[in-house]
Design a protein around this motif. Structure first.
Motif, PDB file in Angstrom:
ATOM      1  N   PHE A   1     -18.799  34.621  -5.833  1.00 63.73           N
ATOM      2  CA  PHE A   1     -17.615  34.786  -4.993  1.00 63.73           C
ATOM      3  C   PHE A   1     -18.041  35.158  -3.585  1.00 63.73           C
ATOM      4  O   PHE A   1     -17.542  34.631  -2.592  1.00 63.73           O
TER       5      PHE A   1
ATOM      6  N   ALA B   1     -12.782  32.253  -5.379  1.00 58.23           N
ATOM      7  CA  ALA B   1     -12.913  32.840  -6.713  1.00 58.23           C
ATOM      8  C   ALA B   1     -12.914  31.748  -7.775  1.00 58.23           C
ATOM      9  O   ALA B   1     -13.632  31.835  -8.791  1.00 58.23           O
TER      10      ALA B   1
ATOM     11  N   SER C   1     -11.646  39.244 -10.114  1.00 57.38           N
ATOM     12  CA  SER C   1     -13.072  39.239 -10.462  1.00 57.38           C
ATOM     13  C   SER C   1     -13.661  40.623 -10.246  1.00 57.38           C
ATOM     14  O   SER C   1     -13.162  41.386  -9.425  1.00 57.38           O
TER      15      SER C   1
ATOM     16  N   HIS D   1     -17.079  33.080  -0.391  1.00 56.93           N
ATOM     17  CA  HIS D   1     -16.104  33.701   0.489  1.00 56.93           C
ATOM     18  C   HIS D   1     -16.700  34.037   1.853  1.00 56.93           C
ATOM     19  O   HIS D   1     -15.992  34.067   2.859  1.00 56.93           O
TER      20      HIS D   1
END
Lengths: 496, 496, 496, 496
Positions: free
Chosen positions: B285, B103, B197, B289
């Motif tokens: 993100f 993030a 987020s 991720h």
């Protein structure tokens, strides 16, 4: 004779030697972990008296009323009836273990075949046992899968010892002594007796392993090592909330059954050394029991389709084509298993020389193969529709905590008008259906995928397929096959 | 600054409001269910001092040494380094939560973009936070997924209330007040802080939901509702025997994080109302991720291949072609994920105007999609090779009972020369890998399958594919695409 | 009345306007490319006289004998009979186009429904046409699929013109004038007449497109543009050697039928403007025609299994487990389609208010979906077993060349004892089955995969599935569903 | 030396004995069916002079410029260069047969290994041949697959004769005499020379079959039996319209090459009797040639993605999620093959003792396996998006007929603004891609699926996977593996 549920439950406190989680259990009817499987089986005794189902579950002959399953199937109607019986019990919430009746049906065929071919008298023993079943109404299971040791070696060629497959170690005028262990035997704790059968074909050197017999579960020398259950609190409010299926009918069921030199009298021995017939017994048990397995999966796939449909609705997603497509697959899958298994009963294999019938080897194995092969896909679709919450959903204790509940109620709400609790329950049901490693069990129960492939290969009429191709190719060899013999050379003729 | 493992552990006893199974937990460092995730995270602090890994995990700038992940990736090397860091920690047995650093990296890009396009100053806040991270070395996570309510409705159009997505409910000169809940947030209990987020694109009417910020986990108004863990006894001899993976690094991890009107000061706010950039933050993100997720699956698929290979050997099956074929698939699957994710770092997406880089949107999503889409197949193959015993295997208590053990030792032996206990351990590992509903979790973690398909569709160069086809078809439109512009009309010419 | 094959063939030289490969064909009965489809259809007229099949193909009512298919199905027996008729013709090598009879059966139901609900009199027209069919015994086909233009727009909203779906452009006291084009209409060249139906549901604004009618193929204004055939030499020794299936029954079949303002008298109009019933007609045609399609695929999958089994044998591979596994799949696939389609006839959908029956929407669509969805897998397995030679095998001319033949005979031999020519023929059959892009055609014929998914979603009893789940979850809503209403709350009760 | 395209074309009229469709072809450069493959190969000679590609295709050493492929790969850069060369030629529309250069590269490695281990001098012959290639610049192919006879028997155990695999039947001081036949040898007609290698591992009794050599295509005793091509009119306006790909670069390519006692001098013999090295040669050829195959499929899958994307657009469907999902799969598939093959070059297998390199056995086989295994899925998706029209689309002659054209133009229009002709061309391209049985060929070319599975199983580091599992399970055996040896026992330790 028909027992009452109460008689049934009491009969299980019979001195059996049984372990769970490292503890010897003196009376399983007092232990919560056995409550689910015993209760579900007890319900089937209750159902004897249900006015709508009495004639489905039981049959009256010569003034005596007994469980329909004690009779040997002879017709398509018998098999359809058998299927309805299983499905009705399961849908009701009761359990009728199929392993015992399926082994009995297999033994009925195999004994008749051996007697006819070899002049043995095993049918007498089978019929004597059938009489005993009608008179005492026990709950029975069937034990097939051996522990196997090195899977690359035959029973008699094992390395570490010779007991990886159940075998006859001695015999005398009264009976036989058996040793070995059977594993993954469902419903053993909730049963009174069991029928033991080989799980594979044998050669002559394996003939001590060619043995079929019935025995009480509490016979001297039998030890039951139950497998740890994923849920051991059964029937409490908490268990029912957390695991709507497993928290009721679940708990301990699977056993390794150790036969530590157990005596079996001759009138309970249905095969002893006829190694050429081990394959028959294994295959016949397989096809009867796969029929049972498909009944189980009809129920389970309907539940999966139902949980997914509720979640699609509760999540506000049921109008989206890609969700409908997944739901359509779940419905198709369930209906396909149902129809194929039913078709295999409506169009069974008849053994005309002995006047008996079994579910179609081809269609029953197709139904079984499809549900096992697609089980992981089923779970994937339920998880896909249900969302990550199926993994992380809260439990009864969270829901009952007045500090947590307002947050759960507010934030885990879905579509307007649906109580959050309803959504939570549907999620818990999805979790119960897909969250315990059932998938892996499903591909092995009632025989591995490989076993179905072998059965389908064996059941296929390769001469038919080749005859069809040869006729088209003008290669001799199609003129006598029943499917092609009345046809002209291909194509019939040229008209223009 | 680098903290010690001890400092880290103590810092978690910070007054956070946290629930598990309906109970409020006063100090998670004293509760066994949190032991696995805290210990695994603590190990990553230990690793700071490992002579072989010190320079992989940490970086020194201007005399200050801090976690490598606090820096913003700018090059392929940075991304490969990041990948090595994650994989090294995981293989070691440590945990380095990726959600926070991922993030942070996404915020670094999004803030720079907003500032450049809109003249905002979010980069200052991100850099201020980065400085704080370097100075205090907290464990951080990232919170993305909202609870969502009716999935068919946008955030601002929800029916039951407006808090199904985290939103700004008030703001003043000091900061903002946020409300809502994030769900499935891994590693929250073992972290000190988190970055929040949006999980989706927004329209103007959703602009209150376009908010990115960092906050301590123990901020006023934050409530943590942890999801029940499948294993809550962590680290005991029994837990380690029964669950070789989950009994050590498992336990409680997932949280719903409720934001009950939480205050966030402006220097921790990285987006506030710029709804056009919610998609960027979510996608960035996502790609960072998913890189992390692929590291996780490299480890997990290697473990699956290893457990399956051991079981094939211990069951005496490793010389059979159909078993080798399944093992080959497991190895292929693991290597494919590894190589595609690595390729996505070696060939990243560069954002040249702001001088930053991210893992390739296409290749990272391919790697993620493949592992998620084939997760159920992985489990199916492990179950197929392992056999029914993966479902019914005995546990530590059975193994320790001197009455049961001889039977287990004798009858659950496999290939000659392999101790039964080794076989049992390998079976328990397989059970741990496939027996808890991981499969369903895996298809959702780091974004659903649908999310990867959308990302791959977006990442695909459709103009290239169309240009290639148009050139072949002599349809105008290919003359300017970089891939086709230097080519002659198709085919070049006729020589003969 | 029953025509002779000769009468049938002569009737096709009827002045129809028909094109092939850019040429107008004056008399198709003289053109080799039409020979296969005409001959196959002619064979079905021959079969009228076959003593074993006469009563399967034809029916006698009031002294008149006519094709069984002219009757409207009312019972399961009618549908099973229909299925046997189709399969028997196909296995023989004859063709009985299903499109016409299937459209007739659909019209019989739709007309009855409209008349009952709206007070129209379409049944009179259908019955008048049925009488005409019985009296003149034409070969008929059915035209469904429109050319569609922009697939994202409804018929009345099309961009380039309004004729992308067949529509009524005028009507008067004698009849209607229709315009548009139907595409992929099989068997048109070998038919005398056709029934035209909509291919989709309509809204009120599309009502001009809601039209069903019958017309001769040679009606004024009809132009037939036949699709180029992969094989245009039919029935020569060379064609039969090279393409054992397509070189006999193949050739030209598919047509685009252009309706250039064609007049249809009212007694041949079975729907005109009743847009609410377009969906019924399309779906009913779909289910009748998918039944036909499954008959086709039973034959084709038996041929695939047969060719693969011969090749496995001729290549010396039939004893290998991985080959047997693939063969087992091919047999399973064929039997599954056969059984599901048969089950859908044995358990049909009854329309009780009008006394008619149709093949089960669910089971027929499952059978169709499975064969279409797995068609590429079928071809893959045949290619896998057959080997690369299926691509590169020699043809009749090579085989007849005395210089090449010794090399071919020597080097393309397989297992000892099998003549090389037999192996070559089996390879040519495999090539014929998989080598022409059939796969793509198969997933579209009788409706796309998406169409079956929609049908299965529609056919699924979602209330049943939800009721089952709700009963388990103690959510109200299951108490009235037929499947759950007689059951107690789940589980029945606690006995222990 | 570099030849001109003209020199190349003329060189093919060399008296070779070649048959097509039962006819002996005196000069293939005059026959239209060979035009496509010769022209495509000629274009690669043209490309020598292209300023942008000159340095990609050719290399200069000691004043001599020659084809880059004549050099033996030693580094990752060499392999990446090789890949770029192949892809560039293919994208251009030229053909650079990989079979010859790939066999050369394999021979370079195998010869070095044999010489090192056995003291043979095969490297001298390979280098002599390499010199000849540099000096004369021939087009070469490689012949691997034998005709095999009974696939269940080894070469020396064949039933009908001993020539099912190419073997040495005699040898003398000048060279060897070989007999047998190789099949499915691509690009033979357009080549001057070929390298022959075994297609399998051998045992000592098969040592006569362990033979590698180079020979001109027109050597005495060689007979070429070309396989019939699906398209034999190449390069006409009609051919290009009907088959945008195959009508240009297609035509005759595949050959059975009969060696009717062909003499090969010793300086062209690269193996003769060293049966232990047949496997090396076969596997090395396999991995080099699978790299080539992946280049081919990158191009083909890009074309498939492009045709599908155009059709989605032209049909008005490109905004629908289910269409985008299918397109995303096609893009993913193409990118995945591309990236995995590239990764296998960037991370090759090094043979350090001989200083040479080959594409990674694991990653190259993964790339190959994935494209072959999913080829049928690719075709299915293209057919699904393209619709039934891909089967029934009209051809050039229909389009040119002024009576048919207005109907085709009107009724086969799609989305507004797209000329009907563009849509037709895109449909013809889709038909060309999926309509000729390519799918079956694709799963066999460069080795069957089974061959890749064997290669991946062999390439997998099973000791690594087992070590990883053993460390977790505390089973000895992980302490020395490179991947686990630096790690502590699992998990590192307990901190809390």
């Amino acid at each position: 004779m028909l027992r009452t549920a109460k008689q049934y439950v009491e009969s299980l406190n019979d001195g059996r030697v049984i372990y769970l989680n490292g503890e010897k259990i003196p009376d399983i009817t007092k232990h919560k972990a056995f409550r689910g499987s015993i209760n579900a089986r007890a319900l089937s005794y209750e159902l004897y008296n249900h006015p709508k189902f009495r004639d489905l579950l039981t049959i009256e002959e010569k003034g005596d009323r007994f469980l329909f399953l004690w009779n040997q199937p002879k017709t398509a109607e018998d098999l359809v009836h058998r299927r309805n019986l299983y499905i009705t019990c399961m849908r009701w919430g009761a359990a009728m273990s199929g392993m015992g009746p399926d082994a009995l049906a297999a033994s009925g065929v195999t004994a008749a075949r051996m007697d006819k071919a070899l002049g043995t008298h095993y049918t007498e023993a089978v019929e004597d046992y059938r009489k005993h079943l009608r008179q005492t109404d026990p709950a029975i299971t069937g034990a097939i899968t051996d522990v196997k040791g090195n899977r690359g070696l035959r029973p008699s060629a094992q390395e570490q010892h010779k007991d990886f497959y159940v075998r006859v170690v001695d015999k005398n005028k009264d009976g036989i002594i058996v040793r070995g262990a059977k594993i993954h035997i469902s419903a053993t704790p909730s049963c009174n007796e069991l029928i033991v059968s080989p799980c594979r074909a044998h050669r002559e050197e394996d003939k001590d392993y060619a043995v079929v017999f019935a025995t009480p579960v509490n016979a001297k020398g039998i030890k039951l090592l139950t497998s740890p259950a994923r849920i051991e609190e059964i029937g409490s409010e908490e268990a029912e909330w957390d695991w709507p299926l497993g928290g009721r009918g679940g708990g301990v069921s699977e056993c390794m059954i150790v036969f530590d030199d157990v005596f079996v009298p001759w009138n309970r021995v249905f095969m002893c050394g006829e190694w050429q017939y081990s394959r028959d017994q294994a295959w016949l048990f397989g096809v009867f029991h796969r029929l049972f397995g498909t009944c189980h999966r009809v129920i389970a796939t309907e539940e999966a389709a139902g949980a997914a449909a509720l979640l699609a609705e509760y999540n506000g997603l049921d109008r989206y084509p890609h969700i409908q497509e997944k739901l359509a697959w779940l419905a198709m899958h369930s209906q396909l298993i149902d129809a194929m298994a039913q078709y295999g009963c409506e169009h069974p294999d008849f053994f005309e020389d002995i006047g008996l019938a079994a579910p179609s080897l081809m269609f029953t194995n197709i139904a079984k193969y499809i549900f096992a092969n697609d089980q992981h896909e089923t779970s994937k679709l339920v998880a896909d529709i249900g969302g990550g919450i199926v993994t992380t959903v809260y439990n009864y204790r969270d829901w009952m905590n007045p500090e947590e509940r307002p947050y759960i109620e507010k934030y885990l709400a879905g579509k307007g008008g649906i109580p959050t609790e309803h959504r939570l329950r549907a999620i818990r049901m999805a979790k119960d259906l897909i969250g315990h490693g059932h998938d892996g069990a499903t591909i092995h129960t009632e025989g591995s995928l490989a076993a179905q492939k072998m059965a389908m290969y064996a059941a296929a009429d390769w001469e038919k397929y080749k005859a069809i191709a040869k006729r088209i190719l003008n290669i001799p060899g199609w003129e006598k096959h029943p499917v092609t013999k009345d046809l002209p050379p291909y194509p019939a003729k040229w008209i223009i």
